[in-house]
Scaffold this active site. Structure first.
Site, PDB file in Angstrom:
ATOM      1  N   HIS A   1       0.685  -1.355   0.184  1.00 29.96           N
ATOM      2  CA  HIS A   1       0.099  -0.081   0.105  1.00 29.96           C
ATOM      3  C   HIS A   1       1.002   1.507  -0.004  1.00 29.96           C
ATOM      4  CE1 HIS A   1      -2.947   3.176   1.231  1.00 29.96           C
ATOM      5  NE2 HIS A   1      -4.084   2.436   0.513  1.00 29.96           N
TER       6      HIS A   1
ATOM      7  N   GLU B   1      -4.006   2.424  -7.491  1.00 32.48           N
ATOM      8  CA  GLU B   1      -4.895   3.323  -5.933  1.00 32.48           C
ATOM      9  C   GLU B   1      -4.252   4.504  -6.464  1.00 32.48           C
ATOM     10  OE1 GLU B   1      -6.567   1.230  -2.852  1.00 32.48           O
ATOM     11  OE2 GLU B   1      -4.220   1.133  -2.134  1.00 32.48           O
TER      12      GLU B   1
END
Ligand code: PGA
Length: 246
Positions: free
Chosen positions: A92, A163
């Protein structure tokens, strides 16, 4: 099957709060064809597992890249398996930024997660919106680095979450069209590495400020296999609205 990854990040502070949220999710009627994975902070995994019912699955926000040993603070694959975690998020952007995780570390985490039988969500994305032209290069490099040398068989357990960092936690999501273009590009990179069949099977998600107003725009796109939701997944009413809107 469309996938919704609820990444609670560090938004939930107490075990009571985590239990309440998990119980609320357990009450939501989830449509057929939608799979929901809750990824609470490590310390709440056990409580969430007991409260979340059977309609959703349990995931973790990270995993350490060594099996066991003198690694203070590390959460290993075995620890997670013992808590019924089946899915892990790796790479992430917040891990890359605040915990200085490099492509190399991410690659090692992908290795151990696959070897230990997890489904793996690998996050990629560019820093700034102005970077639009740089997206393919940057995202392509992240995808190639994370997947280099893994077997075709293992690829079936990998999902890539696109993302854009500028869209995470900002309230400004990407446009569904641009998210779809990125997903198509990611499949192309994977196709170049592993072949077209594998690329077509690959799941690609979108993440970044998805909420009850935007979830359908992303999830209903044929080339987008689901969404990774951060903040909105920790708001009981909002998450209920999101799932009910599908
Ligand atoms: P957000 O987080 O939904 O809070 O923007 C999404 C993510 O981290 O991908």
């Amino acid at each position: 099957m469309k996938l919704i990854i609820a990444n609670w990040k560090a938004y939930v502070a107490t075990v009571k709060e985590a239990e309440r949220l998990a119980k609320k999710v357990a009450q939501i009627k989830i449509k057929k064809g939608i799979s929901v994975v809750l990824c609470p902070p490590f310390v709440f995994l056990d409580a969430v597992k007991k409260s979340m019912g059977r309609t959703v699955r349990l995931g973790a926000q990270d995993v350490f890249w060594k099996e066991s040993g003198p690694y203070t603070g590390a959460i290993t694959a075995d620890m997670l398996k013992g808590l019924s975690v089946r899915t892990v998020i790796i790479g992430h952007s917040e891990r890359r930024q605040h915990f200085l995780e490099s492509d190399d570390i991410i690659r090692k985490k992908v290795d151990i997660a696959l070897a230990e039988g997890f489904d793996v969500i690998i996050c990629v994305g560019e820093q700034a919106r102005e970077d639009a032209k740089a997206v393919p290069k940057l995202v392509g490099e992240q995808v190639r680095a994370a997947l280099a040398g893994i077997s075709k068989g293992a690829l079936a357990r990998i999902t890539i979450a696109y993302e854009p960092i500028w869209a995470i936690g900002t309230g400004v999501s990407d446009t569904p069209d641009d998210a779809l273009s990125a997903a198509i590009y990611i499949r192309k990179v994977v196709g170049d590495m592993f072949g077209a069949t594998q690329a077509n099977m690959l799941k690609v998600l979108y993440g970044g400020s998805v909420d009850s107003h935007t979830i359908r725009d992303f999830i209903l796109q044929e080339g987008i296999d689901g969404v990774l939701v951060g903040r909105a997944s920790t708001d009981k009413e909002e998450f209920t609205k999101m799932l009910s809107s599908l």
